[in-house]
Design a protein around this motif. Structure first.
Motif, PDB file in Angstrom:
ATOM      1  N   SER A  82       0.825  -1.210   0.000  1.00 23.84           N
ATOM      2  CA  SER A  82       0.000   0.000   0.000  1.00 23.84           C
ATOM      3  C   SER A  82       0.857   1.256   0.000  1.00 23.84           C
ATOM      4  O   SER A  82       1.882   1.331   0.686  1.00 23.84           O
ATOM      5  CB  SER A  82      -0.906   0.007   1.229  1.00 23.84           C
ATOM      6  N   LYS A 103      -1.554  -2.265   7.573  1.00 17.73           N
ATOM      7  CA  LYS A 103      -1.829  -2.321   6.136  1.00 17.73           C
ATOM      8  C   LYS A 103      -3.274  -1.975   5.828  1.00 17.73           C
ATOM      9  O   LYS A 103      -3.575  -1.240   4.888  1.00 17.73           O
ATOM     10  CB  LYS A 103      -1.594  -3.760   5.624  1.00 17.73           C
ATOM     11  N   GLU A 158      -4.487   0.996   3.550  1.00 15.53           N
ATOM     12  CA  GLU A 158      -5.286   0.799   2.334  1.00 15.53           C
ATOM     13  C   GLU A 158      -6.551   1.661   2.369  1.00 15.53           C
ATOM     14  O   GLU A 158      -6.926   2.286   1.367  1.00 15.53           O
ATOM     15  CB  GLU A 158      -5.666  -0.684   2.195  1.00 15.53           C
ATOM     16  N   SER A 214       4.152  -6.782   4.100  1.00 11.22           N
ATOM     17  CA  SER A 214       3.944  -6.342   2.710  1.00 11.22           C
ATOM     18  C   SER A 214       5.096  -6.755   1.804  1.00 11.22           C
ATOM     19  O   SER A 214       5.635  -5.951   1.055  1.00 11.22           O
ATOM     20  CB  SER A 214       3.732  -4.822   2.648  1.00 11.22           C
TER      21      SER A 214
END
Lengths: 356, 251, 74
Positions: free
Chosen positions: B9, B30, B34, C63
């Motif tokens: 993101s 996250k 987002e 991530s």
């Protein structure tokens, strides 16, 4: 200029608003309740924010949040509440945030009394909360001065990015005096590029925090505080010296006690005793040099400290005079207020002692 | 033509987190990132980080942050939101921070209906200080300060913050979610988005409790810890919407 | 349709959450490799089995994973 009759607490609140304060967070505690009461009405009228917090702990942290977001913010309380605020004040210091805290001191320790006290001197001047820190502490002795000092308090907070404390007591908070509005213009909006109020034009974020996990980084930060404190000490020491030139004795007293000492001094004058009043206006930074110079005059036999405590500012007076002259102490504490005749009697006693 | 199914993101700064392997903080960061991107709020949002593992959240999320004293995030967020009423303001608090030392602040911020969103990370333990018992620790759960397991006679019982706070009239929307598996993770993101959306409508306090895993202090593998959240934690802390005044308005 | 799963190998903490959520069971921690952080990073064993659902990437706390879907030229 038009004189107006104002009650101390309300005058302080009005002065804060006129000086440009736009956010007030507080919690009821005697003897300062008129401040939140007044703020609850006037702050929204002037486009500002008022929140009655659930505790002093919350109030100071609301101030912290508002200050971090870039608003000119303040709170007020009295001794037990100020104890609760120590955490937040330390975070303000640790995050370089400007804010004003008014402490209408009362007799402690513990719940104590609601009557006037000056025994929060150490708490205010030695270290705000935990860690290495200081904050400017302003001590008005009347309502006019309290009003004028509110501008100075916010100005200093913005200039040095520091919490600033204004200390008085229920006497000054509850009484009425005629004042003039010497200053009417709000302070200019300070540039706050560090404020957490949205990313800047380059998309850079702001993170207001007092956490510095690396000890070396934290030490470096504390050294920047030290530089700031040296700057404040250089620029902001304030005091009033009345009749100190060639005086027989100096009385060192601040706030309410200084007013009472003035009455004693007038009484003594009629008896031929020249007593000078040395009144620190900034309790921190303390006017060490000025007091030292006056104390070292040949005429001065002693420097008597008068406080509503067991003798806290007394320590600073002794640090100024450094045993070069006697530094006796007279105080009432726990909410008791000294009377002019008691101070006068103590002065006679000291003079007599010095004459031996 | 290449279609991007998922990429890191833009709401996250390009740095590594200090979180342990499998810690849910990274997942929840996250989801917030987002949502901030989708709602185009990165430029104006202000987060408030707690004391605890997520004290450095402001180093990871790419929006402004203020670090609060332990438990005081709701008071700090109150100060921020009151002076920046048009900005999205959210706190990110752990269970020690919110349910223990900051219990007073969250109750009153909710009671006042403060227009910020609380993201409450409940992992039933103190993470940063090394696995001590939290108010949210399950009965029988072993921690470094309840070494024979949490005993209700000695330590009291788990605190259900979402249910408790939902009794307050200032609460507009309150949901308990988890990121412990894919369907729940998607629900968690929807809950955060809904909370942020309702916040911007100014209808009251919005609160999302996220049941999370602390594999390190639980002494479990990340996969087992995530499974335990769903199988065991959610029995004590039932998932779902606890309050939604926008739903109640509908006939 | 050709899925591609890309790992930022040196950011992987080897937690294995991606492995646990993959519906095709084609991810694993590669014990023959130690990344710069000292972990065995996640790898995909059989790219051709991937359905590009993105679950691994969505759950990854760090991530690390990017999932792409390349449309084949017709």
């Amino acid at each position: 200029m038009q004189k107006e009759l104002w009650k101390g607490n309300e005058a302080i609140a009005e002065a804060a608003i006129r000086a440009g304060c736009r956010a007030y967070f507080g919690y009821p505690i005697t003897p300062q309740n008129e401040i939140p009461e007044y703020m609850s009405k006037r702050m929204p009228e002037s486009g500002g924010v008022f929140v009655q917090a659930e505790s002093e702990l919350a109030a100071i942290n609301m101030v912290y949040g508002a200050a971090a977001a870039g608003a000119r913010a303040m709170t007020s309380s009295s001794s037990p509440g100020i104890s609760l605020m120590q955490e937040g004040i330390s975070y303000l210091v640790g995050s370089d945030l400007p804010a004003v805290i008014v402490n209408m001191m009362r007799g402690g320790p513990g719940l104590g009394t609601i009557q006037p006290g000056q025994a929060d001197y150490y708490q205010a001047t030695r270290s705000p909360g935990h860690g290495d820190g200081h904050m400017p502490v302003l001590a008005p002795s009347g309502i006019q001065e309290a009003v004028d000092l509110m501008w100075d308090a916010f100005e200093m907070a913005d200039k040095y990015l520091t919490p600033v404390m204004v200390v008085a007591d229920g006497m000054i908070g509850q009484m009425m005096e005629p004042i003039v509005w010497n200053r009417t213009e709000p302070l200019p909006e300070a540039d706050k590029p560090w404020a957490a109020n949205g990313r800047d034009g380059e998309g850079q974020t702001h993170f207001v925090s007092s956490l510095r996990l690396q000890s070396s980084e934290n030490e470096q930060f504390v050294h920047t505080l030290k530089e700031k404190y040296e700057e404040i000490t250089k620029n902001e020491v304030r005091y009033e010296a009345v009749g100190c030139k060639n005086a027989d004795i100096l009385i060192a007293a601040f706030g309410t006690t200084a007013r009472i000492a003035s009455t004693a001094i007038r009484k003594l004058e009629k008896e031929g005793i020249r007593a000078g009043l040395f009144r620190p206006i900034t309790l921190w930074p303390f006017p060490y040099e000025a007091l030292k110079e006056l104390a070292l005059q040949e005429s001065v036999k002693a420097v008597l400290t008068v406080e509503m405590s067991l003798g806290q500012m007394h320590e600073d007076v002794r640090l100024s005079v450094l045993d070069k002259k006697p530094t006796p102490f007279y105080g009432r504490t726990g909410g008791m207020v000294p009377e002019p005749k008691d101070i006068a009697e103590k002065v006679r006693e000291v003079i007599k002692e010095a004459g031996k | 033509m290449t279609q991007i199914i998922y990429q890191r993101s833009k709401g996250l700064k390009d740095v590594e987190t200090h979180y342990c392997p499998g810690c849910h903080h990274g997942i929840i960061h996250k989801l917030i990132a987002e949502v901030l991107v989708e709602m185009d709020l990165l430029d104006t949002a202000v987060g408030v980080s707690p004391v605890g593992c997520s004290v450095l959240a402001g180093n990871y999320l790419d929006c402004d942050f203020v670090e609060a004293a332990h438990g005081r995030a709701p008071a700090v967020a109150t100060g921020i939101k009151r002076v920046l009423p048009n900005h999205l303001v959210f706190t990110y608090q752990g269970d020690g921070d919110l349910a223990s030392i900051g219990a007073g602040e969250i109750v009153h911020a909710t009671a006042r209906g403060e227009h910020f969103t609380t993201i409450f990370i409940n992992n039933a333990i103190y993470g940063m200080t090394g696995g001590q018992m939290a108010p949210t620790t399950l009965l029988g759960q072993k921690t470094t300060t309840s070494q024979s397991g949490r005993d209700p006679l000695l330590h009291g019982r788990p605190v259900r913050m979402a249910e408790m706070l939902s009794t307050l009239d200032g609460m507009a929307y309150c949901e308990r979610v988890t990121a412990a598996n894919m369907p729940e993770l998607n629900k968690a993101k929807r809950a955060i988005k809904k909370a942020f959306t309702l916040q911007m409508q100014g209808i009251g306090h919005t609160f999302v409790e996220v049941l999370s895993a602390c594999p390190t202090n639980w002494g479990m593998s990340p996969a087992d810890a995530s499974a335990w959240v769903k199988s065991t934690m959610s029995q004590v802390y039932p998932l779902g919407v606890k309050k939604d005044i926008t739903a109640e308005e509908k006939p | 349709m050709k899925p591609e799963v890309i790992f930022n190998l040196n950011r992987c903490k080897g937690c294995g959450l991606c492995v646990s959520v993959c519906p095709r069971k084609i991810l694993k921690l590669d014990t023959s490799v130690t990344n710069i952080k000292g972990y065995h990073p996640s790898v995909i064993s059989d790219q051709s089995q991937c359905i590009a659902c993105g679950s691994c990437a969505r759950v990854c706390p760090d991530s690390v994973i990017t999932v792409l879907k390349h449309e084949e030229d017709t």
